[in-house]
Motif scaffolding. Structure first.
Motif, PDB file in Angstrom:
ATOM      1  N   ASN A  57       0.851  -1.202   0.000  1.00 46.40           N
ATOM      2  CA  ASN A  57       0.000   0.000   0.000  1.00 46.40           C
ATOM      3  C   ASN A  57       0.880   1.243   0.000  1.00 46.40           C
ATOM      4  OD1 ASN A  57      -1.845   2.027   0.319  1.00 46.40           O
ATOM      5  ND2 ASN A  57      -2.539   1.391   2.355  1.00 46.40           N
ATOM      6  N   GLN A  58       1.079   1.828  -1.175  1.00 46.13           N
ATOM      7  CA  GLN A  58       1.970   2.964  -1.317  1.00 46.13           C
ATOM      8  C   GLN A  58       1.356   4.284  -0.842  1.00 46.13           C
ATOM      9  OE1 GLN A  58       5.171   3.119  -2.138  1.00 46.13           O
ATOM     10  NE2 GLN A  58       5.403   0.907  -2.462  1.00 46.13           N
ATOM     11  N   ASN A  59       0.116   4.245  -0.361  1.00 44.07           N
ATOM     12  CA  ASN A  59      -0.484   5.442   0.241  1.00 44.07           C
ATOM     13  C   ASN A  59      -0.001   5.643   1.679  1.00 44.07           C
ATOM     14  OD1 ASN A  59      -2.237   6.084  -2.004  1.00 44.07           O
ATOM     15  ND2 ASN A  59      -3.421   4.283  -1.432  1.00 44.07           N
ATOM     16  N   HIS A  60       0.704   4.672   2.189  1.00 45.90           N
ATOM     17  CA  HIS A  60       1.153   4.652   3.573  1.00 45.90           C
ATOM     18  C   HIS A  60       2.516   5.346   3.668  1.00 45.90           C
ATOM     19  CE1 HIS A  60       1.262   3.346   7.622  1.00 45.90           C
ATOM     20  NE2 HIS A  60       1.894   2.191   7.479  1.00 45.90           N
ATOM     21  N   ALA A  61       2.753   6.142   4.732  1.00 46.39           N
ATOM     22  CA  ALA A  61       4.052   6.767   5.000  1.00 46.39           C
ATOM     23  C   ALA A  61       4.362   6.566   6.481  1.00 46.39           C
ATOM     24  CB  ALA A  61       4.042   8.243   4.639  1.00 46.39           C
ATOM     25  N   PRO A  62       4.903   5.421   6.857  1.00 48.06           N
ATOM     26  CA  PRO A  62       4.970   5.026   8.269  1.00 48.06           C
ATOM     27  C   PRO A  62       5.797   5.945   9.158  1.00 48.06           C
ATOM     28  CG  PRO A  62       6.151   3.472   6.857  1.00 48.06           C
ATOM     29  CD  PRO A  62       5.360   4.344   5.962  1.00 48.06           C
ATOM     30  N   ILE A  63       6.926   6.462   8.670  1.00 45.28           N
ATOM     31  CA  ILE A  63       7.739   7.357   9.502  1.00 45.28           C
ATOM     32  C   ILE A  63       7.006   8.665   9.741  1.00 45.28           C
ATOM     33  CG2 ILE A  63       9.916   8.620   9.687  1.00 45.28           C
ATOM     34  CD1 ILE A  63      11.220   6.448   7.975  1.00 45.28           C
ATOM     35  N   HIS A  64       6.458   9.217   8.677  1.00 43.66           N
ATOM     36  CA  HIS A  64       5.683  10.452   8.791  1.00 43.66           C
ATOM     37  C   HIS A  64       4.517  10.276   9.748  1.00 43.66           C
ATOM     38  CE1 HIS A  64       2.287  12.982   6.972  1.00 43.66           C
ATOM     39  NE2 HIS A  64       3.047  13.824   7.646  1.00 43.66           N
ATOM     40  N   GLU A  65       3.809   9.176   9.622  1.00 44.82           N
ATOM     41  CA  GLU A  65       2.644   8.931  10.484  1.00 44.82           C
ATOM     42  C   GLU A  65       3.062   8.752  11.943  1.00 44.82           C
ATOM     43  OE1 GLU A  65       1.092   5.586   8.407  1.00 44.82           O
ATOM     44  OE2 GLU A  65       0.643   6.790   6.625  1.00 44.82           O
TER      45      GLU A  65
ATOM     46  N   MET B 104      14.628  11.402   7.023  1.00 43.45           N
ATOM     47  CA  MET B 104      13.947  10.120   6.803  1.00 43.45           C
ATOM     48  C   MET B 104      12.472  10.306   6.461  1.00 43.45           C
ATOM     49  SD  MET B 104      15.583   7.445   9.537  1.00 43.45           S
ATOM     50  CE  MET B 104      15.637   8.488  10.994  1.00 43.45           C
ATOM     51  N   SER B 105      11.799  11.223   7.152  1.00 40.34           N
ATOM     52  CA  SER B 105      10.386  11.443   6.832  1.00 40.34           C
ATOM     53  C   SER B 105      10.225  12.052   5.456  1.00 40.34           C
ATOM     54  CB  SER B 105       9.724  12.329   7.897  1.00 40.34           C
ATOM     55  OG  SER B 105      10.360  13.592   7.974  1.00 40.34           O
ATOM     56  N   SER B 106      11.204  12.874   5.029  1.00 40.64           N
ATOM     57  CA  SER B 106      11.118  13.438   3.675  1.00 40.64           C
ATOM     58  C   SER B 106      11.262  12.347   2.626  1.00 40.64           C
ATOM     59  CB  SER B 106      12.176  14.533   3.477  1.00 40.64           C
ATOM     60  OG  SER B 106      13.447  14.015   3.128  1.00 40.64           O
ATOM     61  N   LEU B 107      12.104  11.342   2.887  1.00 41.21           N
ATOM     62  CA  LEU B 107      12.200  10.203   1.977  1.00 41.21           C
ATOM     63  C   LEU B 107      10.888   9.430   1.935  1.00 41.21           C
ATOM     64  CD1 LEU B 107      15.769   8.844   2.861  1.00 41.21           C
ATOM     65  CD2 LEU B 107      15.044   9.702   0.625  1.00 41.21           C
ATOM     66  N   ASP B 108      10.304   9.233   3.087  1.00 40.56           N
ATOM     67  CA  ASP B 108       9.052   8.484   3.210  1.00 40.56           C
ATOM     68  C   ASP B 108       7.926   9.174   2.444  1.00 40.56           C
ATOM     69  OD1 ASP B 108       7.634   6.314   4.246  1.00 40.56           O
ATOM     70  OD2 ASP B 108       7.148   7.324   6.130  1.00 40.56           O
ATOM     71  N   ILE B 109       7.779  10.469   2.672  1.00 44.74           N
ATOM     72  CA  ILE B 109       6.708  11.233   2.023  1.00 44.74           C
ATOM     73  C   ILE B 109       6.960  11.348   0.519  1.00 44.74           C
ATOM     74  CG2 ILE B 109       5.638  13.521   1.873  1.00 44.74           C
ATOM     75  CD1 ILE B 109       6.259  13.792   4.927  1.00 44.74           C
ATOM     76  N   SER B 110       8.232  11.547   0.137  1.00 46.71           N
ATOM     77  CA  SER B 110       8.554  11.706  -1.289  1.00 46.71           C
ATOM     78  C   SER B 110       8.354  10.407  -2.049  1.00 46.71           C
ATOM     79  CB  SER B 110       9.997  12.190  -1.445  1.00 46.71           C
ATOM     80  OG  SER B 110      10.172  13.438  -0.825  1.00 46.71           O
TER      81      SER B 110
ATOM     82  N   PRO C 156       9.254   4.096  19.878  1.00 41.25           N
ATOM     83  CA  PRO C 156       8.120   4.293  18.960  1.00 41.25           C
ATOM     84  C   PRO C 156       8.532   4.737  17.556  1.00 41.25           C
ATOM     85  CG  PRO C 156       7.755   5.422  21.053  1.00 41.25           C
ATOM     86  CD  PRO C 156       9.178   5.011  21.031  1.00 41.25           C
ATOM     87  N   LEU C 157       9.769   5.291  17.429  1.00 38.89           N
ATOM     88  CA  LEU C 157      10.212   5.837  16.141  1.00 38.89           C
ATOM     89  C   LEU C 157      11.287   4.989  15.474  1.00 38.89           C
ATOM     90  CD1 LEU C 157      10.313   9.652  17.004  1.00 38.89           C
ATOM     91  CD2 LEU C 157       8.503   8.377  15.838  1.00 38.89           C
ATOM     92  N   ASP C 158      11.686   3.873  16.099  1.00 37.53           N
ATOM     93  CA  ASP C 158      12.632   2.937  15.495  1.00 37.53           C
ATOM     94  C   ASP C 158      14.056   3.510  15.515  1.00 37.53           C
ATOM     95  OD1 ASP C 158      13.339   0.518  14.373  1.00 37.53           O
ATOM     96  OD2 ASP C 158      12.162   0.754  12.551  1.00 37.53           O
ATOM     97  N   ASN C 159      14.992   2.779  14.932  1.00 32.44           N
ATOM     98  CA  ASN C 159      16.391   3.181  14.909  1.00 32.44           C
ATOM     99  C   ASN C 159      16.975   2.853  13.536  1.00 32.44           C
ATOM    100  OD1 ASN C 159      19.364   2.938  15.249  1.00 32.44           O
ATOM    101  ND2 ASN C 159      18.906   3.362  17.394  1.00 32.44           N
TER     102      ASN C 159
END
Length: 488
Positions: free
Chosen positions: A9-17, A271-277, A62-65
């Motif tokens: 599901n490419q609508n998902h952005a787990p780091i951003h969320e 990392m969130s910018s990679l996720d969202i992009s 909660p944000l991983d490593n």
């Protein structure tokens, strides 16, 4: 995404969320960073905004490593791998430099040979300094009119593989800064048949994975590893990148190599910018890059109609050294109006408030991507027309060569760490260089450690300096002296 090529599901952005959930929790910070969600540095908060500094956080459960992802970062990497058609994807926060160095360090150990074109980014040669591998150069053909190096010819790669059967890998630029592509499928096939890995510096090819009618991507061609600059044509924040690997590469070992040099404090902004992009490209990339290609083709036609300039494109394709061309690249040859590319670069910025990607001795590159609009392209075309009218001159005496064949004397690592001395530039002729000299961008070394300094190279360095190229690399910031090996 029904009917798409994606499995996840490419609508998902787990780091951003996860960051948005964290923001709402209003956790009291007794950890780093020390600005404590911006409270300790109000000027920084005012400059970047509370939303930005509020999620500039450290690794936590909660944000991983990033060094050992098991939850949201791992999920983001799986989504990236799915989007790019890779077996695995790694989020990289040290730029594509760190991705490229990881590829080389994964494939090579001290004394191993690696086959590559000499017009590689300095990050490749930096990796050779670190690991002690030996470069086997496939010197590229040069387009004499444009003065640019082209791709790797199939027969030259085959010859290098035959002459160096113990080489461990072949590295390819896909594309070059100017949009030139080699026959990647054929090179991958030759490398694999010889038991070698194929590594691809795809810093300028993010869009190949999402555009119709564009050159083949590294993963589609069957390459083992590819470094992808998401921050260039993919829209993520500067310094964020992806490293992609194929099915026959041990992902756990690659992670170990990454962790040798990459920070243990990975930026969640990057990392969130990679996720969202990645999500943006998966959802809209094909449409976006079709528009980018159309803009570039329109600009090429308009610039060539001005006269004096040559905005080159797919007409360069010859089936070998130019196997394909990236039509989103707006590269323009300027020498026919009597100006070096770097001079046009400076005029565009100083006189017209237009910042292009780079100018070299004979060409400029205007980088078109997902954020460009037609009106800005029109402004660029109009400015180039005015520059020709106002500044055109006799081009007698202008140099055009962008690539000079190196004379390799010793390995980059041996030269970099050898005993050395500093000499005035003109006194170094005939000696072996122990440092880098390059124009940045594009960051392709004119000289690298272990290469013989020739009169032609010194002429080029002095000419580039005089024309205003941004010269980097040497210990001496003014590049009046060079470090050379003693006794060579």
């Amino acid at each position: 995404m029904k009917g798409s090529r994606f499995k996840l599901n490419q609508n998902h952005a787990p780091i951003h969320e996860a960051l948005e959930t964290f923001r709402r929790m209003r956790v009291v910070p007794f950890d780093v960073p020390g600005h404590k969600r911006g409270r300790g540095n109000p000027e920084l908060t005012e400059f970047l905004g509370q939303k930005c500094v509020g999620v500039d956080v450290n690794s936590m459960k909660p944000l991983d490593n990033l060094c050992h992802p098991v939850s949201v970062i791992r999920e983001a990497e799986e989504l990236a791998a799915d989007a790019f058609g890779a077996a695995h994807a790694f989020l990289m926060v040290g730029g594509t430099t760190s991705s490229v160095q990881t590829m080389v360090l994964t494939a090579c150990k001290r004394g191993d040979e690696i086959i590559l074109p000499r017009n590689v980014h300095r990050s490749v040669l930096n990796a050779l300094v670190l690991c002690g591998a030996i470069p086997v150069y496939v010197n590229p053909e040069v387009d004499q009119r444009l003065g640019i190096s082209l791709g790797m010819q199939r027969e030259q790669v085959a010859k290098a593989i035959k002459e160096h059967p113990k080489a461990v890998a072949v590295l390819v630029n896909n594309p070059t800064y100017y949009g030139i592509c080699s026959d990647l499928r054929a090179i991958v096939k030759m490398a694999h048949e010889a038991g070698m890995m194929c590594l691809v510096d795809e810093a300028h090819g993010t869009h190949f994975y999402f555009g119709g009618g564009l050159p083949v991507s590294a993963m589609e061609a069957g390459a083992d590893m590819a470094s992808v600059s998401m921050h260039k044509s993919g829209g993520s924040l500067t310094q964020s990148s992806l490293l992609l690997t194929g099915p026959d590469v041990h992902a756990g070992y690659v992670r170990q190599i990454i962790n040798l040099t990459q920070t243990t404090s990975g930026s969640y902004l990057l990392m969130s910018s990679l996720d969202i992009s990645r999500r943006n490209l998966a959802q809209r990339g094909r449409q976006i890059f079709h528009q980018v290609a159309d803009m570039a083709e329109y600009a090429r036609e308009e610039i060539n109609a001005i006269g004096g300039y040559y905005a080159f494109g797919k007409e360069l394709v010859n089936g070998n050294s130019v196997f394909d061309f990236d039509i989103t690249k707006l590269s323009v040859h300027t020498l026919d109006i009597g100006l070096a590319g770097i001079e046009v670069y400076d005029i565009l910025r100083d006189e017209y408030d237009i910042q292009i990607e780079f100018g070299d001795i004979g060409n400029i590159l205007a980088y078109l991507s997902i954020g460009d609009r037609a009106q800005e392209v029109e402004r660029l075309v109009s400015a180039l027309a005015e520059i020709r009218r106002r500044f055109q001159t006799d081009g007698t005496g202008l140099l055009s060569q962008e690539y000079i064949d190196p004379q390799v004397v010793t390995s980059p690592q041996d030269a970099f760490y050898a005993d050395k001395c500093s000499l005035p530039l003109r006194e170094t002729e005939g000696m072996v260089c122990s440092e880098f000299v390059m124009c940045y961008p594009p960051g392709i070394p004119i000289l690298a450690p272990g290469e013989r300094i020739t009169a032609e190279i010194l002429d080029y360095i002095e000419y580039a300096k005089a024309k205003g190229c941004n010269m980097t690399g040497p210990e001496d910031p003014d590049i009046l002296k060079l470090n050379v090996l003693t006794g060579r």
